[in-house]
Design a protein around this motif. Structure first.
Motif, PDB file in Angstrom:
ATOM      1  N   ILE A  13      52.087 -42.357  68.445  1.00 43.43           N
ATOM      2  CA  ILE A  13      52.296 -40.937  68.727  1.00 43.43           C
ATOM      3  C   ILE A  13      51.050 -40.377  69.404  1.00 43.43           C
ATOM      4  O   ILE A  13      49.939 -40.527  68.900  1.00 43.43           O
ATOM      5  CB  ILE A  13      52.617 -40.177  67.431  1.00 43.43           C
ATOM      6  N   THR A  14      51.249 -39.728  70.543  1.00 40.24           N
ATOM      7  CA  THR A  14      50.129 -39.147  71.279  1.00 40.24           C
ATOM      8  C   THR A  14      50.179 -37.626  71.310  1.00 40.24           C
ATOM      9  O   THR A  14      49.217 -36.990  71.712  1.00 40.24           O
ATOM     10  CB  THR A  14      50.097 -39.666  72.728  1.00 40.24           C
ATOM     11  N   SER A  15      51.308 -37.025  70.914  1.00 39.80           N
ATOM     12  CA  SER A  15      51.436 -35.565  70.931  1.00 39.80           C
ATOM     13  C   SER A  15      51.698 -35.051  69.522  1.00 39.80           C
ATOM     14  O   SER A  15      52.528 -35.610  68.796  1.00 39.80           O
ATOM     15  CB  SER A  15      52.584 -35.129  71.843  1.00 39.80           C
ATOM     16  N   PRO A  16      51.024 -33.972  69.106  1.00 34.07           N
ATOM     17  CA  PRO A  16      51.325 -33.382  67.788  1.00 34.07           C
ATOM     18  C   PRO A  16      52.781 -32.981  67.624  1.00 34.07           C
ATOM     19  O   PRO A  16      53.290 -32.956  66.503  1.00 34.07           O
ATOM     20  CB  PRO A  16      50.399 -32.162  67.744  1.00 34.07           C
ATOM     21  N   PHE A  17      53.460 -32.647  68.725  1.00 37.99           N
ATOM     22  CA  PHE A  17      54.863 -32.273  68.622  1.00 37.99           C
ATOM     23  C   PHE A  17      55.711 -33.400  68.041  1.00 37.99           C
ATOM     24  O   PHE A  17      56.673 -33.158  67.316  1.00 37.99           O
ATOM     25  CB  PHE A  17      55.411 -31.877  70.001  1.00 37.99           C
ATOM     26  N   GLU A  18      55.368 -34.648  68.378  1.00 40.60           N
ATOM     27  CA  GLU A  18      56.149 -35.783  67.879  1.00 40.60           C
ATOM     28  C   GLU A  18      56.087 -35.893  66.357  1.00 40.60           C
ATOM     29  O   GLU A  18      57.000 -36.447  65.733  1.00 40.60           O
ATOM     30  CB  GLU A  18      55.645 -37.079  68.505  1.00 40.60           C
ATOM     31  N   LEU A  19      55.014 -35.401  65.756  1.00 38.44           N
ATOM     32  CA  LEU A  19      54.842 -35.535  64.313  1.00 38.44           C
ATOM     33  C   LEU A  19      55.916 -34.791  63.534  1.00 38.44           C
ATOM     34  O   LEU A  19      56.260 -35.181  62.405  1.00 38.44           O
ATOM     35  CB  LEU A  19      53.462 -35.022  63.905  1.00 38.44           C
ATOM     36  N   ILE A  20      56.447 -33.700  64.092  1.00 42.06           N
ATOM     37  CA  ILE A  20      57.394 -32.863  63.352  1.00 42.06           C
ATOM     38  C   ILE A  20      58.764 -32.833  64.010  1.00 42.06           C
ATOM     39  O   ILE A  20      59.618 -32.038  63.615  1.00 42.06           O
ATOM     40  CB  ILE A  20      56.850 -31.429  63.203  1.00 42.06           C
ATOM     41  N   GLN A  21      59.002 -33.684  64.983  1.00 42.99           N
ATOM     42  CA  GLN A  21      60.292 -33.700  65.672  1.00 42.99           C
ATOM     43  C   GLN A  21      61.423 -33.971  64.669  1.00 42.99           C
ATOM     44  O   GLN A  21      61.411 -34.948  63.934  1.00 42.99           O
ATOM     45  CB  GLN A  21      60.281 -34.771  66.759  1.00 42.99           C
ATOM     46  N   GLY A  22      62.404 -33.076  64.638  1.00 42.94           N
ATOM     47  CA  GLY A  22      63.541 -33.245  63.748  1.00 42.94           C
ATOM     48  C   GLY A  22      63.321 -32.746  62.339  1.00 42.94           C
ATOM     49  O   GLY A  22      64.217 -32.857  61.496  1.00 42.94           O
ATOM     50  N   LYS A  23      62.159 -32.171  62.020  1.00 41.40           N
ATOM     51  CA  LYS A  23      61.837 -31.779  60.649  1.00 41.40           C
ATOM     52  C   LYS A  23      61.850 -30.276  60.410  1.00 41.40           C
ATOM     53  O   LYS A  23      61.716 -29.833  59.277  1.00 41.40           O
ATOM     54  CB  LYS A  23      60.470 -32.356  60.263  1.00 41.40           C
ATOM     55  N   VAL A  24      61.994 -29.475  61.464  1.00 43.75           N
ATOM     56  CA  VAL A  24      61.969 -28.017  61.320  1.00 43.75           C
ATOM     57  C   VAL A  24      63.351 -27.461  61.650  1.00 43.75           C
ATOM     58  O   VAL A  24      63.860 -27.677  62.748  1.00 43.75           O
ATOM     59  CB  VAL A  24      60.910 -27.386  62.246  1.00 43.75           C
ATOM     60  N   PRO A  25      63.990 -26.751  60.720  1.00 45.21           N
ATOM     61  CA  PRO A  25      65.318 -26.192  60.998  1.00 45.21           C
ATOM     62  C   PRO A  25      65.302 -25.273  62.211  1.00 45.21           C
ATOM     63  O   PRO A  25      64.485 -24.370  62.314  1.00 45.21           O
ATOM     64  CB  PRO A  25      65.634 -25.393  59.721  1.00 45.21           C
ATOM     65  N   GLY A  26      66.192 -25.552  63.155  1.00 48.16           N
ATOM     66  CA  GLY A  26      66.343 -24.696  64.326  1.00 48.16           C
ATOM     67  C   GLY A  26      65.386 -24.963  65.456  1.00 48.16           C
ATOM     68  O   GLY A  26      65.516 -24.360  66.523  1.00 48.16           O
ATOM     69  N   LEU A  27      64.402 -25.862  65.257  1.00 52.13           N
ATOM     70  CA  LEU A  27      63.424 -26.144  66.307  1.00 52.13           C
ATOM     71  C   LEU A  27      63.842 -27.403  67.055  1.00 52.13           C
ATOM     72  O   LEU A  27      63.857 -28.496  66.491  1.00 52.13           O
ATOM     73  CB  LEU A  27      62.035 -26.328  65.706  1.00 52.13           C
ATOM     74  N   ASN A  28      64.187 -27.246  68.311  1.00 52.79           N
ATOM     75  CA  ASN A  28      64.614 -28.372  69.146  1.00 52.79           C
ATOM     76  C   ASN A  28      63.419 -28.845  69.960  1.00 52.79           C
ATOM     77  O   ASN A  28      62.985 -28.185  70.902  1.00 52.79           O
ATOM     78  CB  ASN A  28      65.750 -27.946  70.066  1.00 52.79           C
ATOM     79  N   LEU A  29      62.871 -29.995  69.601  1.00 53.74           N
ATOM     80  CA  LEU A  29      61.735 -30.592  70.291  1.00 53.74           C
ATOM     81  C   LEU A  29      62.216 -31.823  71.034  1.00 53.74           C
ATOM     82  O   LEU A  29      62.851 -32.702  70.455  1.00 53.74           O
ATOM     83  CB  LEU A  29      60.649 -31.002  69.292  1.00 53.74           C
ATOM     84  N   SER A  30      61.887 -31.903  72.317  1.00 57.53           N
ATOM     85  CA  SER A  30      62.351 -33.029  73.120  1.00 57.53           C
ATOM     86  C   SER A  30      61.296 -33.365  74.165  1.00 57.53           C
ATOM     87  O   SER A  30      60.796 -32.480  74.868  1.00 57.53           O
ATOM     88  CB  SER A  30      63.680 -32.680  73.809  1.00 57.53           C
ATOM     89  N   SER A  31      60.953 -34.640  74.265  1.00 60.39           N
ATOM     90  CA  SER A  31      60.009 -35.051  75.302  1.00 60.39           C
ATOM     91  C   SER A  31      60.621 -34.807  76.668  1.00 60.39           C
ATOM     92  O   SER A  31      61.813 -35.026  76.884  1.00 60.39           O
ATOM     93  CB  SER A  31      59.640 -36.531  75.137  1.00 60.39           C
ATOM     94  N   SER A  32      59.803 -34.335  77.607  1.00 57.16           N
ATOM     95  CA  SER A  32      60.308 -33.998  78.936  1.00 57.16           C
ATOM     96  C   SER A  32      60.801 -35.223  79.686  1.00 57.16           C
ATOM     97  O   SER A  32      61.710 -35.144  80.512  1.00 57.16           O
ATOM     98  CB  SER A  32      59.217 -33.291  79.750  1.00 57.16           C
ATOM     99  N   SER A  33      60.199 -36.384  79.411  1.00 60.62           N
ATOM    100  CA  SER A  33      60.600 -37.630  80.050  1.00 60.62           C
ATOM    101  C   SER A  33      59.964 -38.771  79.273  1.00 60.62           C
ATOM    102  O   SER A  33      59.344 -38.565  78.230  1.00 60.62           O
ATOM    103  CB  SER A  33      60.148 -37.654  81.520  1.00 60.62           C
ATOM    104  N   GLY A  34      60.098 -39.990  79.795  1.00 60.78           N
ATOM    105  CA  GLY A  34      59.480 -41.140  79.166  1.00 60.78           C
ATOM    106  C   GLY A  34      58.103 -41.465  79.693  1.00 60.78           C
ATOM    107  O   GLY A  34      57.503 -42.475  79.314  1.00 60.78           O
ATOM    108  N   ARG A  35      57.569 -40.613  80.558  1.00 63.61           N
ATOM    109  CA  ARG A  35      56.243 -40.831  81.125  1.00 63.61           C
ATOM    110  C   ARG A  35      55.185 -40.794  80.017  1.00 63.61           C
ATOM    111  O   ARG A  35      55.218 -39.940  79.147  1.00 63.61           O
ATOM    112  CB  ARG A  35      55.951 -39.749  82.148  1.00 63.61           C
ATOM    113  N   PRO A  36      54.243 -41.733  79.998  1.00 59.61           N
ATOM    114  CA  PRO A  36      53.199 -41.685  78.964  1.00 59.61           C
ATOM    115  C   PRO A  36      52.385 -40.402  79.070  1.00 59.61           C
ATOM    116  O   PRO A  36      52.014 -39.970  80.157  1.00 59.61           O
ATOM    117  CB  PRO A  36      52.346 -42.926  79.258  1.00 59.61           C
ATOM    118  N   GLY A  37      52.136 -39.784  77.910  1.00 60.75           N
ATOM    119  CA  GLY A  37      51.418 -38.522  77.891  1.00 60.75           C
ATOM    120  C   GLY A  37      52.252 -37.343  78.325  1.00 60.75           C
ATOM    121  O   GLY A  37      51.705 -36.274  78.640  1.00 60.75           O
ATOM    122  N   THR A  38      53.579 -37.476  78.328  1.00 61.98           N
ATOM    123  CA  THR A  38      54.442 -36.402  78.817  1.00 61.98           C
ATOM    124  C   THR A  38      54.369 -35.171  77.923  1.00 61.98           C
ATOM    125  O   THR A  38      53.979 -35.246  76.754  1.00 61.98           O
ATOM    126  CB  THR A  38      55.903 -36.892  78.894  1.00 61.98           C
TER     127      THR A  38
END
Length: 851
Positions: free
Chosen positions: A62-87
Motif C-alpha cells: 500500500i502506497t496511499s493512505p486512502f487504500e488503508l480504509i477502502q471499503g471500511k467507511v459507510p457511504g465513502l466510495n474510494l477508488s483508485s483512478s487507474s492501475g498506474r503506480p502511485g496513482t
C-alpha cells in the motif's frame, strides 16, 4: 535543509534551558483536544462515522493512505483512478455533491491538506478517523460537505523502540481487454473483404498479442525503519523514520519511486501546561510516466503484424509510405510508444508544522492553541521522444519538452478553548473561538488566500445530553469582493440514552445514542486553489453550499461485542459550480466557471461490527457497512439540461446528460430494438416521441453512472499467533458505456489510410456494419463485488533474547471480481470505459520487526 537544521537546533536549546527533566513525563500524543483521543468521542461528536486503528487497516503493498480504509467507511466510495503506480484516488461521500470535486478534506494531525496526493507514508499512520461534519475544529468546517478524513500519525514512546518493515511484491495483469486474436481477426477480414484483394494484402503473417507485448510482470519493494523514544535528559519524545518505495507498473516503462524522512518531536513544559508538537517531512519522487497512448493502440493494432522489422525507426514495425517515410495518420507501434518515449516527473517536497498548546496557569479551563504548516514543492517534468520515432519524423532530432513548477502553501490557525465543568449540575461547557488562514503561492506569480473565523460551542448535561453549535465565517480570495464571504452555521444534538436512569443498569445494552443535526457547509470546490489557474471565473460566482440534515442511532450490545449505527441524511446543494463552454472571443478562456444549479442527495448509512469469537486462542471480528444514495438534480439556473460524457467515435459525441428532475450522470442514448434471438438490429431504434421518425429528439434518459448501493465487508480471524483477514466491496446500481465495443463494427477494420484495425470481440455479437455510437446497447450494467485483499500472517513474540517481535504476512490484492459487465473493469464511475491503465493483481510478502 539549512532552515530545518537551524530550527531543530534552536528548539533543542530552548527545551534544554527551560525544562527540569525530573518533573517531566512523556506525553506521546499531543492532540488531547481531538475527539479521536477522547474516550467519549463517540458521544462528544456524533458526526464521527468510524475510527480505524492500525491493526484494522487493509493489508498488502500500500502506497496511499486512502487504500488503508477502502471499503471500511459507510457511504465513502474510494477508488483508485487507474492501475498506474502511485496513482491518485477518486472518492466521494454519500453521493456526488459537486460537479467539480468531491474529495473529502484530509487532515493530518489536525492540519488540513488541500490536495489529494499527499505524501504521508502509510507506515507512519496510527489511526484514521472519518467525520461527517465539521465539529473537530474550525478547519474541519472548511470543506466538510464531502466528509473529513482525519489522520493521526505515530508519535514518540516512553522507551527506545526500533521498527523495521520490508515489503516485496509482484503484480500482473488480471484480465485482458476482449479484443480479437490474430486468427479471429483474419477470419473476419477474409469474410468481409473477400472482394477487395487490396485490403486482404494488408494483413501480415504474424500472430501478435499486443497486450502481451506492452504489459509485464512488475516488481515492487518498500523498506522503512523508524526510531522512537524519549530523550530522558530533556524529556523530549521523538520519532524519526526513513523509507524508500520502488514500484514498477504492469505497463512497460512505468515506474514509481518515493523516498522520504519524517521527524516528530513532542515536548511538554511546566507540568504539561505547555505542549509543543513539531513535525518535519521531506520527500523525493522520481517517476517515469509511460506513454499511455500505447494502451488504446495495443487494443486496435493489427494483430497480424510483427512487433519488429528492419527500418529507420528503431526497428519497430511501422506503416510506411515508402522506404524512408512513415505513413502519416496510422497508429503508432504500441511498444515503440513506450520505449521511444521517456516522460519523467521529479518532485522535491518539504513540509514543516508546529503546534503550540498552552493551558493557562491562572485559569486551567482556558487554552490557547496555535498551528502553522508550510509546504514546498518543486516539480520538474520532462517529455522526451527519440529522434528516430516515427511520429516526430521528419523532425529528425530528439523531441524535448521541459517544465518546472514551484508551489508554496501555508496554513495558520489559532484558537482559544474554554472548557468548564459545573459539578453542581454535572454539566460541561466548551467554547472554541478561532481563526485560520490558507495561502497559496505559485511560482511567485500570484497568491491566493482562504480565511475563516469560527465559533464552536459544546454543552454536555450529566453525560446524557450533548448540544454542539457551530458558526463559521469564510472568505474566499478567489471570488469577487461582493461574493467572497459566506456564513456556515450548524447544530448537533445527541442523547446518550445508556446514561439515562431507566437504561443505566441494563447490562445487555452497552451503549445507545440518538443524534440529529443540521448544518450548512462548504464544498471542496469553493476552496480549491486550482480554480482560476486554467479557467476564467464568473465575476458573480458564489460559494457552493450544502444544507445537511441527518439523524440516526448508535448502539452497542453485550459489552460492545456487537455495535453499529444507522443514519439517515438529506443533503441539498445550492449554487453548484461547473465549467460552461463559452464561444471564442467572448472570454479569455473557452470555459467559464460559474454557478449552474441545485442538487439533492438522500439516503442512509448502516454499519455493523461484531466480535463473533473471543477466548484464549480464538478471536474473530466481522465488520460490514452499507450505503444507499439517491441523487436528484433539482434545478439548473440557465438551462434545462446539458450533455456530458465525451466518447471516442465520431466528432464531439457525448453519451450522458444532466437534466432537471433526474439523477445526475444519466445516460442519454437511443433505445435499441432487438430481433427475436436478442441480436440488436442495426439502425433500428424506438421512436420514443411517436412522431413517425427517429432523430436526435428520440434519445432517452436511461441508466446512470453513479451507484445506488455501496457495501463493504471485512473480517479478521486470529488463532494463537495466526491471522487471516480479508476485505471486499459490493457496488451496485450503476452502468458503464463500453466505448471499446462501440468503436468496433465491421467497416471499422479497414481504414482509408490503407491499414487495418483490430476490434472488440463484441463485434461478433452486435453484427453492426456501421457505427451505432449512441445506441443504449453499449450501456451495460456494471454492478460488481471485488475482493480487495486476502492476507495470512504469523507473529513471533519475544524471540532472540526475548527482545524482538516479528510479524510475517502474505497478501493477495485485487483477488477477484464478480460481475456481469463484459468490459475490462466495472470499477469506473466516470461512465465511459475505453482504454484505461488496468488495475493489477498483486501478491506481496511483508516482514515487520520491532526491537
Amino acid at each position: 535543509m539549512k532552515n530545518v537544521n537551524f530550527f531543530l537546533v534552536a528548539l533543542s536549546l530552548v527545551v534544554t534551558s527551560i525544562v527540569n527533566a525530573k518533573n517531566q513525563k512523556n506525553r506521546s500524543n499531543l492532540a488531547a483536544d481531538s475527539v479521536f483521543q477522547n474516550p467519549d468521542s463517540l458521544f462528544a461528536s456524533p458526526g464521527i462515522s468510524v475510527i480505524i486503528k492500525e491493526s484494522d487497516f487493509n493489508k498488502g503493498f500500500i502506497t496511499s493512505p486512502f487504500e488503508l480504509i477502502q471499503g471500511k467507511v459507510p457511504g465513502l466510495n474510494l477508488s483508485s483512478s487507474s492501475g498506474r503506480p502511485g496513482t491518485s484516488f477518486t472518492c466521494y461521500y454519500m453521493g456526488i455533491n459537486s460537479f467539480m470535486s468531491n474529495q473529502p478534506l484530509v487532515m493530518i494531525d489536525q492540519i488540513p491538506q488541500y490536495f489529494s496526493d499527499f505524501t504521508l507514508n502509510p507506515n507512519d499512520i496510527e489511526s484514521i478517523g472519518f467525520l461527517t461534519d465539521g465539529f473537530l475544529t474550525g478547519a474541519g468546517s472548511l470543506k466538510s460537505a464531502n466528509g473529513v478524513i482525519a489522520i493521526t500519525t505515530k508519535k514518540g514512546s516512553d522507551n527506545l523502540k526500533v521498527d523495521y518493515s520490508s515489503n516485496v511484491a509482484v503484480s500482473f495483469l488480471p484480465k485482458k481487454a476482449d479484443v480479437l486474436s490474430a486468427s479471429e481477426f483474419r477470419n473476419i477480414i477474409n469474410a468481409h473483404y473477400q472482394s477487395q484483394p487490396g485490403v486482404l494484402a494488408l494483413m501480415g503473417d504474424s500472430e501478435t498479442d499486443w497486450q502481451e507485448v506492452i504489459y509485464q510482470k512488475a516488481f515492487a519493494q518498500e523498506h522503512q525503519i523508524s526510531l522512537s523514544g524519549t530523550v530522558k535528559m530533556i524529556a523530549l519524545p521523538f520519532r524519526f523514520s526513513v523509507d524508500d518505495v520502488r514500484q514498477e507498473g504492469i505497463l512497460k516503462t512505468s515506474n514509481y519511486r518515493r523516498s522520504g524522512a519524517r521527524l516528530s518531536l513532542h515536548p511538554s513544559f511546566f507540568k504539561n501546561h505547555l505542549k509543543i508538537s513539531v513535525n518535519s517531512q521531506l520527500n523525493w519522487f522520481d517517476n517515469r510516466i509511460a506513454n499511455e497512448s500505447a494502451i488504446p493502440n495495443a487494443l486496435r493494432f493489427d494483430p497480424t503484424q510483427p512487433v519488429y522489422e528492419t527500418n529507420n525507426f528503431g526497428n519497430y514495425f511501422t506503416y510506411l509510405f515508402d522506404a524512408d517515410n512513415p505513413l502519416w495518420g496510422t497508429l503508432e507501434n504500441p511498444l515503440a510508444l513506450l520505449e521511444q518515449t521517456q516522460n519523467t516527473e521529479k518532485t522535491n517536497y518539504w513540509s514543516e508544522d508546529i503546534r503550540v498548546d498552552y493551558q493557562f496557569h491562572f485559569l486551567p479551563e482556558l487554552r490557547f492553541v496555535f498551528l502553522q504548516n508550510k509546504q514546498h514543492y518543486f516539480i520538474e517534468r520532462i517529455e522526451k521522444a527519440s529522434s528516430n520515432s516515427s511520429w516526430i519524423y521528419p523532425l529528425g532530432e530528439e523531441q524535448l519538452n521541459e517544465r518546472q513548477f514551484l508551489f508554496e502553501k501555508s496554513y495558520y490557525e489559532a484558537f482559544l478553548s474554554f472548557d468548564k465543568r459545573f459539578r453542581a449540575i454535572q454539566s460541561n461547557l466548551e467554547i472554541q473561538l478561532g481563526y485560520n488562514d490558507y495561502l497559496v503561492n505559485n511560482d511567485n506569480l500570484y497568491e491566493k488566500y482562504f480565511r475563516s473565523f469560527y465559533l464552536n460551542t459544546s454543552f454536555n448535561i450529566r453525560k446524557t445530553l450533548n448540544l454542539n453549535l457551530n458558526v463559521v465565517r469564510q472568505v474566499n480570495g478567489l471570488l469577487s469582493i461582493d461574493n467572497r464571504t459566506a456564513w456556515f452555521p450548524g447544530v448537533d444534538l445527541a442523547w446518550k440514552i445508556k446514561n439515562s436512569p431507566f437504561l443505566k443498569h441494563v447490562d445487555v445494552v452497552s451503549d445507545l445514542i440518538l443524534f440529529t443535526g443540521y448544518s450548512i457547509v462548504g464544498t471542496h470546490t469553493s476552496f480549491d486553489e486550482n480554480i482560476g489557474n486554467l479557467h476564467s471565473l464568473d465575476m458573480n460566482i458564489h460559494h457552493e453550499k450544502l444544507n445537511v440534515l441527518h439523524a440516526g442511532v448508535k448502539m452497542g450490545l453485550l459489552k460492545n461485542r456487537v455495535s453499529g449505527s444507522l443514519e439517515f441524511y438529506n443533503k441539498a446543494g445550492k449554487d453548484l459550480m461547473a465549467l460552461v463552454y463559452v464561444p471564442s472571443g467572448t472570454n479569455f478562456n473557452n470555459y467559464l466557471l460559474t454557478n449552474i444549479g441545485e442538487l439533492t442527495n438522500q439516503g442512509f448509512n448502516l454499519s455493523l461490527n461484531a466480535l463473533l469469537i473471543h477466548n484464549n486462542e480464538w478471536r474473530w471480528i466481522f465488520n460490514g457497512n452499507l450505503n444507499f444514495n439517491k441523487s436528484t438534480l433539482d434545478k439548473l439556473y440557465e438551462m434545462d439540461s446539458f450533455q456530458t460524457g465525451t466518447i471516442v467515435g465520431g466528432v464531439g459525441n457525448t453519451i450522458m446528460i444532466q437534466s432537471e428532475g433526474n439523477p445526475i450522470n444519466q445516460f442519454y442514448a437511443y433505445k435499441q430494438v432487438y430481433n427475436s434471438d436478442g441480436t440488436p438490429i442495426e439502425n433500428f431504434y424506438v421512436d420514443s416521441n411517436n412522431d413517425g421518425s427517429v432523430n436526435e429528439h428520440d434519445r432517452v434518459i436511461g441508466k446512470k453512472a453513479t451507484p445506488d448501493w455501496i457495501m463493504g465487508i471485512s473480517s479478521q480471524l486470529n488463532y494463537k499467533n495466526w491471522e487471516l483477514s480479508f476485505s471486499g466491496r459490493f457496488i451496485a446500481g450503476h452502468s458503464i458505456y463500453n466505448n471499446l465495443a462501440s468503436v468496433s463494427y465491421y467497416h471499422s477494420f479497414y481504414n482509408s489510410q490503407f491499414y487495418l484495425l483490430n476490434c472488440s470481440d463484441d463485434v461478433e455479437k452486435s453484427k453492426f456494419e456501421n457505427p451505432q455510437y449512441l445506441s443504449d446497447y453499449y450501456v451495460r450494467d456494471a454492478s460488481f463485488f471485488r475482493m480487495d485483499y486476502i492476507s495470512l500472517g504469523y507473529s513471533f513474540k519475544r524471540i532472540l533474547f526475548k527482545k524482538i517481535d516479528v510479524n510475517l504476512a502474505a497478501t493477495l490484492q485485487n483477488v477477484f471480481v464478480l460481475t456481469h459487465y463484459n468490459g475490462q473493469d466495472p470499477e469506473n464511475f466516470s461512465g465511459v470505459e475505453y482504454a484505461q491503465y488496468p488495475r493489477p493483481r498483486m501478491a506481496s510478502f511483508k516482514i515487520q520487526m520491532a526491537f
